[in-house]
Design a protein around this motif. Structure first.
Motif, mmCIF file in Angstrom:
data_model
loop_
_atom_site.group_PDB
_atom_site.id
_atom_site.type_symbol
_atom_site.label_atom_id
_atom_site.label_comp_id
_atom_site.label_asym_id
_atom_site.label_seq_id
_atom_site.Cartn_x
_atom_site.Cartn_y
_atom_site.Cartn_z
ATOM 1 N N PRO A 140 87.141 -25.339 -30.639
ATOM 2 C CA PRO A 140 87.029 -25.462 -31.930
ATOM 3 C C PRO A 140 86.609 -27.024 -32.520
ATOM 4 C CG PRO A 140 89.222 -25.276 -31.235
ATOM 5 C CD PRO A 140 88.289 -24.777 -29.978
ATOM 6 N N ARG A 141 86.590 -27.838 -31.311
ATOM 7 C CA ARG A 141 86.158 -29.120 -31.874
ATOM 8 C C ARG A 141 84.605 -29.207 -32.136
ATOM 9 N NH1 ARG A 141 87.474 -32.757 -26.776
ATOM 10 N NH2 ARG A 141 86.932 -31.018 -25.653
ATOM 11 N N ASN A 142 83.962 -28.064 -31.504
ATOM 12 C CA ASN A 142 82.458 -27.925 -31.842
ATOM 13 C C ASN A 142 82.117 -27.342 -33.028
ATOM 14 O OD1 ASN A 142 82.241 -28.982 -29.041
ATOM 15 N ND2 ASN A 142 82.059 -27.171 -28.107
ATOM 16 N N THR A 143 82.657 -26.297 -33.491
ATOM 17 C CA THR A 143 82.458 -25.576 -34.565
ATOM 18 C C THR A 143 83.218 -24.644 -34.979
ATOM 19 O OG1 THR A 143 80.483 -24.652 -35.802
ATOM 20 C CG2 THR A 143 81.016 -23.472 -33.736
ATOM 21 N N ASN A 144 83.644 -24.440 -36.210
ATOM 22 C CA ASN A 144 84.542 -23.364 -36.720
ATOM 23 C C ASN A 144 84.059 -22.026 -36.704
ATOM 24 O OD1 ASN A 144 82.678 -23.661 -38.712
ATOM 25 N ND2 ASN A 144 83.649 -25.154 -39.789
ATOM 26 N N TYR A 145 84.902 -20.964 -36.610
ATOM 27 C CA TYR A 145 84.753 -19.430 -36.566
ATOM 28 C C TYR A 145 83.522 -19.114 -37.547
ATOM 29 C CZ TYR A 145 85.132 -14.415 -36.903
ATOM 30 O OH TYR A 145 84.855 -13.338 -36.782
ATOM 31 N N ALA A 146 82.598 -18.381 -37.036
ATOM 32 C CA ALA A 146 81.283 -17.853 -37.901
ATOM 33 C C ALA A 146 80.600 -19.210 -38.235
ATOM 34 C CB ALA A 146 81.598 -17.103 -39.178
ATOM 35 N N GLY A 147 80.823 -20.369 -38.084
ATOM 36 C CA GLY A 147 79.993 -21.763 -38.325
ATOM 37 C C GLY A 147 78.906 -21.962 -37.555
ATOM 38 N N GLY A 148 77.647 -22.517 -37.968
ATOM 39 C CA GLY A 148 76.693 -23.016 -37.087
ATOM 40 C C GLY A 148 75.851 -21.769 -36.553
#
Length: 679
Positions: free
Chosen positions: A21-29
């Protein structure tokens, strides 16, 4: 067929990035890879791009979630690009660039991936990167953090022009490995999948280190006096007491499912002096505010205020919130803007207690809360080195009421009949209750599986899909305390309760002279008294929510039919049957419907029959126990055996939305027993 090697490598990279989760959020990016494949028409090579499609999640991405486009056609779109004022038209043009069936629908970020001259591109939403992107002096901080290896790109709404901007930045800065997108996130690139992933992680971890080394100790200011978090037990009690009212607040325009979290991140933020200012500024990253709305509703009372004071103030704040949201819409809406979708908050923050988040289902509500935690992390990072400065309100509106976003919403599948409804089923660990829980969950409900057998309840909840679909609670329905705790658990898991099925039961088959007072009391305590206690607590919650509701009693044909050796069971079923009528008359003014189901003996899959009742009834009728179901079937008009699923079907028929004007009814599910016909 195995995926193309480039697609396989892209999926593996996406899973690694999305798992943290430090890299991106759920369904994000989104992520992409370019390569060649054989054109099935010409037999020659064709340059393709595989990119995460619209609505997917990196951590769980599958080959079916990738859009596959021809690069020559995608790049040729630059020659027909009509300019930023008409850039939305380019999304429809992506369909003409698809290779074969094309896979998933291309997202708005497709141009970013296709136009950037790199074989591999990652676009991510890490908290650390967005913190720099949302700092008032983000451009200067980006240079301090990365030198010239990461370039600042001023805010621009996602789309074709942003893709052109990033492509130009990369071409002008050959030394760069990526960029920070003002108000939004980061983009990184590389010649290989490994290099791209390495560059993405370098940007994220370097930003984390920069914020840690240069940030001030208390970015949210000192703790507000009286706003420190309550103890864990007190927090839970207060949250459960407030949850039905808060769900009513979030559901004025349309019913919502809730989620509660009292994580340390949330509690620390709400205890700080700066939380009112920062919360009012709202979130910035489009992925955030599309799920959290432009800002949350924040209770402006300390946790020392009484529950009654908090409820009164929440209702006042809700009225103000709706007025302010309508004014926000009116300030920015254009003649062709979509209609206002609703003015209720998606996030409600209660100092000392935690955060309530809402959505069309449990997962959506939970993810909305996770996104607001991301937003808190972003605010902390930005405030630690600068001042938090999200994108302008007008830009938020342009995205929230974007025609493309509206089109995405219109493509969503039609909700199931019981979507947004929370059901609590007693005796749901086996037999009829388990079948009812299964059917309600299959029709879209969130289910609280209540049973005296904790292990059985847990197994059913897991079978139904786990915490986003169902939770298990251990309940002895003769205990007022355990019933109250079960409804508290429902409030904390899903926001409240809309549909209650009184199914828990027991049966002891004896003649009048053999029936002891204990036999009588036990059956009446579980079914008559237990149903009363459950219904009383259900009504309290439903009235607080103001959303109406359903209470269903699983009674019996024995409530009407007089048979031998069954005095205690049949009498308590008659008690339940009359409770249906009494409560239907009393609760109708609150929109609460109360109905019953009268099954005949359900042998197969029944916990009661397996626990000795079957043997007792077989002895009464002078038949073998294994033939009891057949015996019951033959005495009916239809000559059919009643199964748990048939009872579940009746519960759904009563609660699934078609019988909106029916209350006080008992539905026979007995294959036709003339002596039990209702009169």
């Amino acid at each position: 067929m195995a995926p193309h090697p480039q697609a396989a490598a892209l999926l593996a990279r996406s899973h690694r990035l999305g798992a943290d989760p430090r890299n991106t959020n759920y369904a994000g990016g989104n992520t992409s890879a370019k390569g060649t494949d054989t054109d099935p028409v010409t037999g020659g090579d064709v340059e393709l791009m595989w990119v995460k499609g619209s609505g997917g999640d990196l951590g769980t991405l599958t080959e079916g979630g990738l859009a596959v486009l021809r690069l020559d056609r995608l790049r040729a779109l630059t020659d027909v690009y009509p300019g930023v004022e008409r850039e939305d038209e380019m999304v429809a043009a992506f369909d003409y660039c698809l290779h074969g069936k094309g896979g998933a629908a291309p997202s708005i970020d497709t141009a970013m991936h296709g136009l950037v001259d790199a074989a591999h591109v990652d676009h991510l939403h890490p908290d650390s990167g967005i913190a720099l992107a949302c700092a008032a002096d983000g451009e200067k901080l980006t240079a301090e953090c990365f030198g010239d290896t990461v370039v600042w790109v001023p805010w621009r709404r996602p789309g074709f022009q942003l893709g052109l901007d990033i492509a130009a930045v990369k071409e002008a800065n050959p030394q760069a490995i990526g960029c920070v997108l003002g108000g939004h996130g980061i983009t990184a690139w590389g010649d290989t999948a490994e290099e791209c992933e390495r560059n993405s992680l370098h940007i994220i971890r370097t930003a984390e280190k920069f914020l840690a080394e240069h940030g001030k100790a208390e970015p949210f200011g000192p703790v507000l006096e009286g706003y420190a978090a309550l103890g864990a037990v007190e927090r839970r009690e207060r949250a459960a007491a407030l949850a039905p009212v808060i769900r009513a607040i979030a559901s004025q325009d349309r019913p919502q499912v809730g989620h509660f979290t009292d994580s340390e991140v949330v509690l620390d933020f709400l205890a700080s002096a700066e939380h009112p200012r920062l919360a009012a500024l709202g979130t910035s990253c489009p992925d955030h505010f599309l799920r959290t709305k432009v800002r949350p509703l924040v209770l402006d009372l300390p946790p020392t205020a009484s529950v009654e004071e908090a409820i009164t103030r929440l209702k006042e704040l809700h009225a103000e919130y709706r007025e302010e949201y309508a004014a926000y819409y009116e300030r920015h809406a254009l003649p062709d803007s979509p209609a206002m979708r609703g003015a209720d908050p998606a996030i409600v923050l209660v100092p000392g207690v935690g955060m309530f988040s809402f959505g069309k289902d449990k997962q959506t509500a939970r993810v909305a809360g996770e996104f607001y935690v991301n937003a808190i992390n972003v605010m902390r990072g930005a405030e630690s080195v600068s001042t938090y400065a999200p994108i302008e309100e007008s830009e938020k509106f342009r995205i929230e009421y974007w025609a493309l976003e509206e089109a995405k919403l219109q493509r969503m599948p039609k909700p199931k009949p019981l979507a947004t409804r929370v059901a609590l089923v007693t005796g749901a660990g086996s037999g009829i209750g388990k079948a009812i829980a299964r059917r309600l969950a299959a029709e879209g409900a969130c289910v609280v599986v209540a049973d005296l057998n904790a292990q059985g309840a847990a197994a059913v909840a897991e079978e139904l899909g786990g915490p986003d679909k169902a939770v298990a609670v251990t309940v002895d329905v003769t205990s007022e305390e355990q019933i109250t705790e079960a409804f508290k658990a429902a409030a904390l898991a899903f926001g409240g309760v809309d549909l209650v099925v009184n199914n828990a039961g027991i049966s002891i088959s004896k003649s009048l002279l053999e029936t002891s007072a204990r036999d009588w009391d036990l059956q009446h305590d579980i079914m008559a008294r237990g149903s009363f206690l459950v219904s009383r607590e259900a009504a309290r919650v439903m009235i607080q929510q103001g959303l109406g509701g359903d209470i269903v009693y699983i009674a019996s044909k024995n409530a009407v039919f007089a048979g031998p050796n069954n005095i205690a069971y049949s009498a308590t079923k008659a008690d339940q049957a009359h409770q249906v009528r009494l409560l239907a008359a009393e609760l109708g003014e609150h929109g609460i419907r109360v109905n019953g189901v009268n099954p005949d003996g359900v042998v197969r899959g029944s916990g009661i029959f397996a626990g000795g009742w079957g043997a007792q009834r077989a002895a009464t009728y002078g038949i073998e126990e294994e033939k009891l179901g057949e015996f019951y079937a033959q005495r009916t008009i239809l000559k059919r055996e009643v199964l748990p699923e048939h009872v579940a079907n009746a519960v759904f028929a009563l609660t699934g939305g078609e019988l909106t004007h029916t209350t006080g009814l008992h539905v026979p599910v007995d294959a036709g027993v003339a002596a039990a016909f209702l009169r």
